[in-house]
Design a protein around this motif. Structure first.
Motif, mmCIF file in Angstrom:
data_model
loop_
_atom_site.group_PDB
_atom_site.id
_atom_site.type_symbol
_atom_site.label_atom_id
_atom_site.label_comp_id
_atom_site.label_asym_id
_atom_site.label_seq_id
_atom_site.Cartn_x
_atom_site.Cartn_y
_atom_site.Cartn_z
ATOM 1 N N LEU A 311 0.853 -1.195 0.000
ATOM 2 C CA LEU A 311 0.000 0.000 0.000
ATOM 3 C C LEU A 311 0.888 1.244 0.000
ATOM 4 O O LEU A 311 1.769 1.381 0.866
ATOM 5 C CB LEU A 311 -0.910 0.022 1.235
ATOM 6 N N VAL A 312 0.678 2.090 -0.942
ATOM 7 C CA VAL A 312 1.527 3.281 -1.074
ATOM 8 C C VAL A 312 0.647 4.488 -1.390
ATOM 9 O O VAL A 312 -0.522 4.348 -1.766
ATOM 10 C CB VAL A 312 2.566 3.130 -2.207
ATOM 11 N N ARG A 313 1.260 5.675 -1.233
ATOM 12 C CA ARG A 313 0.574 6.912 -1.618
ATOM 13 C C ARG A 313 1.109 7.461 -2.941
ATOM 14 O O ARG A 313 0.396 8.127 -3.664
ATOM 15 C CB ARG A 313 0.729 7.954 -0.504
ATOM 16 N N ASP A 314 2.368 7.205 -3.233
ATOM 17 C CA ASP A 314 2.930 7.623 -4.515
ATOM 18 C C ASP A 314 4.185 6.795 -4.767
ATOM 19 O O ASP A 314 4.839 6.327 -3.821
ATOM 20 C CB ASP A 314 3.283 9.117 -4.508
ATOM 21 N N ASP A 329 4.932 5.367 1.708
ATOM 22 C CA ASP A 329 4.062 4.238 2.059
ATOM 23 C C ASP A 329 2.772 4.743 2.692
ATOM 24 O O ASP A 329 2.551 5.952 2.830
ATOM 25 C CB ASP A 329 4.808 3.213 2.917
ATOM 26 N N GLU A 330 1.954 3.811 3.097
ATOM 27 C CA GLU A 330 0.611 4.141 3.594
ATOM 28 C C GLU A 330 0.651 5.141 4.754
ATOM 29 O O GLU A 330 -0.214 6.003 4.883
ATOM 30 C CB GLU A 330 -0.062 2.845 4.059
ATOM 31 N N ALA B 31 -6.404 8.033 5.283
ATOM 32 C CA ALA B 31 -6.815 6.763 4.693
ATOM 33 C C ALA B 31 -7.973 6.204 5.513
ATOM 34 O O ALA B 31 -7.904 6.192 6.737
ATOM 35 C CB ALA B 31 -5.647 5.789 4.708
ATOM 36 N N PRO B 32 -9.048 5.782 4.853
ATOM 37 C CA PRO B 32 -10.205 5.275 5.600
ATOM 38 C C PRO B 32 -9.879 3.981 6.358
ATOM 39 O O PRO B 32 -8.954 3.258 6.008
ATOM 40 C CB PRO B 32 -11.243 5.011 4.513
ATOM 41 N N GLY B 33 -10.679 3.709 7.370
ATOM 42 C CA GLY B 33 -10.546 2.470 8.124
ATOM 43 C C GLY B 33 -10.041 2.706 9.532
ATOM 44 O O GLY B 33 -9.705 3.817 9.903
ATOM 45 N N GLY B 465 -1.421 5.579 10.211
ATOM 46 C CA GLY B 465 -1.812 4.485 9.336
ATOM 47 C C GLY B 465 -2.245 3.256 10.086
ATOM 48 O O GLY B 465 -2.030 2.143 9.640
ATOM 49 N N ARG B 466 -2.863 3.442 11.240
ATOM 50 C CA ARG B 466 -3.283 2.318 12.056
ATOM 51 C C ARG B 466 -4.331 1.478 11.343
ATOM 52 O O ARG B 466 -5.172 2.018 10.662
ATOM 53 C CB ARG B 466 -3.876 2.862 13.356
#
Lengths: 442, 466
Positions: A311-314, A329-330, B31-33, B465-466
């Motif tokens: 999972l990444v952002r760019d 990364d996320e 980020a959702p969740g 980012g949990r």
């Protein structure tokens, strides 16, 4: 308190200029929002005085409160209020009297409030009036204060204003003159701007279809394609191809997000080189999220194997190095990854969502531009990093705010024929969106 | 309260409350969740659950980026408000008639507005406001809109609608979450408006380990989120108590100044509110009322010790009512008992109930204005407390039609007049302000505190980012 200032208006009556001089001065100076605030307050006071049968001498006190500069109130507000009330003829400011009105000025959520509580005289009980006006530049300078930024050898210059609501930015040579134009994806439309001497000239506007509802995360991705075309995707679900020559949208592959910093290796050219863009790789889109799912895929949906997080952002490719990637990364961690090795952190601090890689100083080594992830309400910082050769670390070359707003989009390209690559950023501050260029000056 | 009882309460009760959501803006987009645990005192559990289960009729626009503003535009003609339920608001006949354009389900929206504005079967501060001014409303739903016909012009209808939720006895959840178990809210599809970010929210009792803790102790590394304005602790005096001057406010040797000095609001705030409080200047707290003039210098304080002589058992007694379970209120009650004893009176401390007035004595009320609008805030109090509106000067101030003017300036001015009348009548004495705050996990972003202090978590997310 030191800032507490009770200004008995009548005490300075003797220092007033002559009536004719006042009129001339007033005509020149009193036409803006400060004058309007004073006039609104005076009218409200006079109206209330007439309702409550209060007339004649009244002791007025003006006190600056939250967000208001005491010295400026004394200089700019008080003389105007005195003059206005005296001219109005209903209430006469006087050094002494049984009636008293206390005026308090304060700034509350973008409004200047003037509240007055009057009592004594013939009033049955205390009576209050309040007026407000939005804070604008004139009220800010007449009653408050402002700030300015600084910079170094990498120079930040303002290019001009663009429409607010920008989500992403790509540089693209739409007319074949060897200079890139700015394509800005906004919430409502795709706009193309030419970079002029001191301003941006809007060349094209193509409204986005309005059949989509935006989720809470409002974002978008924009990537140039060969043939002066753009691939755009938004978190509302738009997936479109825009053709500059035809000025129209066509459907783009659904479920994919183009990564303009990661050209398809099969194309073998830099995304924004003067030779034109290569087709970008893409990642999988997750509804309503700024986070993308890997593996990278080509536009034909063929997978490209990397060791990047799932999972990444760019993701951007490091120019001149095969199978070498940088990614956010996320959780906002900046990572580097090469060949089949695992990804490794490249900086301790978290960064913003998007990456831009360009060799700004033409030394053969690319620089990396990110925004520093900032807390809500704080201005964003632009951060320019030099990458270690082995991609084990990065060092900050330059860090600066723009003008105190949020950096909402960034891209790189050439803004002058034969010139070095430059980075263009869009900053939103209030209702204004400003485009900036970051370039190297040897 | 145990966690179980807190959850049981959520399952059983969903109280009234409006909504005003907003989006925090940061360059690393959320980020959702994820799941969030929220520790709340019992009185906030119901309103918090309801705020997430039922969609707000109107939301006030908070600090958004330009993209968010364009993506979720405000109502035409009302730049401070937006809605996922209402498409258009128009007034006719000077504000006596309001047409509320709705996107879907006008009958359901009409039912919800009738309940909210008339207080049918539910506590509702907008209904209190209208009741205080003697304004009635007829609600009729038609194709595509709902018509509100008031018996007198009402200007601040958007502000009132912000206190209403899309909730009817027949309809289920209309908001972003649904209650799936005691104290457990889970994300649901099909909400009015954009879906929330967090996957689930667990409501827990105070003291539980949580990401967001109402009134939590300062923890190193954790953030603190303050409500937009503080609560006010008010002392309500019955006419009998005022006539008997049980507090000595009319006593030349003691007076209001002596009473304030003896109360020591600063020490009470330090002892019971982590220092987040101060002596109150008025009924309306800072942030609701515009800034007030600074107090006039009155010379140095004379903190003479209170004479606490032993009183005979048959000494005059004063009834002192208060809500139970609030440490600050308990602390103020104890201090008032000391002051009363100094005045030769014993205090009978009893629990207040919602229907009570001061019953011939005193009542301590921790009051939180439900809205930032000062006129509506005071009217909501007047509509709830009949014992506060008997004084002729107060009635005169309450009859000012500007309290419901369309002009915010006129409403502020009328509110200041009503506040002054209440204070001059001695029926309500502001004692101290006390902030409402939450301690926040440092990774948690996007929490918005509604004006009544309820946390709204639609835009909340964990930046880590949990």
């Amino acid at each position: 308190m030191a800032r507490a200032l009770a200004l008995v208006l009548a005490a300075s009556l003797a220092g007033w200029p002559a009536a004719d001089a006042r009129a001339a001065d007033g005509a020149a100076a009193d036409s803006g929002s400060l004058h309007a605030l004073v006039d609104d307050l005076a009218r409200a006071l006079e109206r209330r005085a007439q309702q409550e049968k209060l007339a004649g001498a009244v002791v007025l006190e003006v006190e600056p409160a939250r967000g208001i500069d005491a010295a400026r109130v004394e200089r700019a507000f008080v003389p105007r209020l005195k003059r206005r009330l005296k001219d109005g003829g209903v209430l006469q400011p006087a050094p002494e009297g049984s009636a008293r009105c206390r005026v308090t000025l304060s700034e509350e959520r973008g409004l200047i409030w003037a509240t007055a509580l009057c009592e004594g005289g013939g009033l049955v009980g205390p009576t209050a009036v309040a007026v407000s006006r939005p804070v604008d530049k004139e009220l800010e300078s007449a009653l408050g204060a402002t700030v300015t930024p600084a910079q170094t050898r990498f120079v930040l210059e303002r290019l001009g204003t663009v429409s607010p609501g920008a989500l992403d930015l790509a540089l693209l040579d739409t007319n074949g003159d060897g200079v890139d134009e700015l394509a800005v994806l906004g919430v409502d439309a795709l706009r193309v701007y030419a970079v002029g001497g001191a301003r941006l000239e809007r060349l094209a506007v193509q409204s986005l279809p309005t059949d989509r509802r935006w989720p809470r995360v409002v974002t978008g991705w924009l990537a140039p394609l060969p043939g002066a075309r753009l691939w755009l995707v938004t978190s509302a679900g738009h997936a479109l191809l825009w053709d500059a020559a035809l000025s129209r949208f066509d459907a783009a592959p659904s479920g994919l997000v183009p990564l303009r910093g990661a050209p398809d290796p099969a194309a073998g050219r830099a995304v924004t080189s003067a030779g034109g863009p290569a087709t970008p790789l893409a990642a999988r889109w997750r509804l309503g999220s700024p986070v993308l799912a890997l593996p990278l895929v080509t536009i034909e949906d063929a997978q490209v194997r990397t060791g990047l997080p799932a999972l990444v952002r760019d993701v951007v490719a490091v120019p001149g190095r095969a199978r070498t990637w940088l990614a956010v990364d996320e959780s906002g961690q900046l990572v580097a990854q090469s060949g089949d090795a695992a990804s490794a952190p490249l900086a301790a601090e978290r960064v913003g969502d998007r990456l831009v890689v360009a060799d700004l100083n033409a030394d053969g080594e690319p620089e990396l531009v990110t925004s520093a992830s900032s807390a809500p309400g704080e201005p964003d910082h632009l951060v320019l990093r030099r990458l270690a050769r082995d991609l084990s670390s990065s060092s900050v070359l330059f860090r600066s705010q723009l003008s105190g707003g949020s950096i909402v989009a960034a891209g790189s390209g050439r803004l002058e024929p034969g010139g070095r690559p430059e980075v263009v950023l869009i900053e939103e501050i209030g209702d204004e969106a400003l485009a900036w260029r970051l370039r190297y000056t040897p | 309260m145990t966690p179980t009882s807190a959850r049981a309460l959520v399952a059983l009760s969903c109280l009234a409350g409006g909504l005003a959501a907003g989006t925090a803006h940061a360059r690393r987009l959320p980020a959702p969740g994820g799941k969030l645990t929220l520790a709340l005192p019992v009185e906030l559990v119901g309103p918090t659950a309801e705020a997430h289960v039922y969609a707000p009729i109107l939301e006030s626009v908070t600090v958004d980026g330009a993209a968010e503003r364009l993506a979720r535009p405000t109502l035409k003609g009302f730049p401070r408000w937006r809605s996922s339920v209402v498409t258009e608001l128009t007034s006719q006949e000077g504000g006596k008639i309001w047409k509320v354009g709705v996107e879907a389900q006008p009958v359901q929206v009409g039912d919800a507005l009738a309940r909210c504005l008339r207080g049918d079967g539910t506590a509702s501060w907008p209904a209190d406001v209208l009741r205080a001014r003697g304004v009635t409303v007829d609600v009729t739903a038609a194709q595509g809109d709902v018509t509100l016909r008031f018996s007198a012009p009402v200007g601040p209808v958007p502000e009132l609608l912000a206190g209403c939720a899309l909730r009817t006895p027949q309809a289920g959840p209309t908001g972003s979450y649904t209650l799936v178990g005691p104290g457990l809210l889970r994300w649901r599809n099909g909400a009015f408006g954009p879906p929330a970010l967090l996957g689930s929210i667990e409501l827990a009792a105070p003291g539980a380990r949580a990401d967001l803790v109402a009134g939590g102790a300062d923890v190193k590394g954790a953030g603190t989120l303050l409500a937009p304005f503080p609560d006010v602790v008010l002392l309500l005096q019955s006419a009998e108590a005022k006539r008997a001057d049980v507090l000595g406010l009319d006593d030349a040797a003691f007076g209001a100044r002596g009473f304030r000095q003896a109360l020591r609001a600063d020490l009470l705030a330090a002892a019971y509110a982590q220092g987040r409080g101060a002596a109150a200047e008025g009924l309306l707290p800072p942030g609701v009322a515009p800034a007030r003039p600074l107090p006039e210098p009155q010379g140095p304080e004379r903190l003479a010790p209170l004479a606490l002589t032993r009183l005979p058992p048959d000494a005059p007694r004063v009834l002192l009512l208060r809500e139970e379970g609030d440490a600050l209120v308990d602390g103020v009650v104890e201090r008032l008992a000391v002051i009363l004893r100094n005045r030769g009176r014993l205090a009978d401390i009893e629990r207040a109930s919602a229907a009570d007035d001061a019953k011939g004595g005193l009542e301590l009320l921790r009051w939180r204005p439900p809205t930032r609008d000062p006129a509506l805030a005071l009217l909501s109090l007047a509509g709830r407390r009949k014992d506060l509106v008997g004084d002729p000067a107060v009635q005169r101030a309450l009859s000012d039609p500007q309290l419901l003017s369309a002009s915010q300036d006129e409403r502020v001015a009328a509110a200041l007049g009503l506040e002054r009348a209440w204070m001059d009548a001695g029926l309500a004495i502001p004692l101290l302000t006390a902030d409402r705050w939450y301690t926040v996990d440092p990774d948690l972003r996007g929490v918005v505190l509604r004006e009544d202090g309820v946390p709204l978590l639609f835009d909340a997310y964990f930046a880590g980012g949990r």
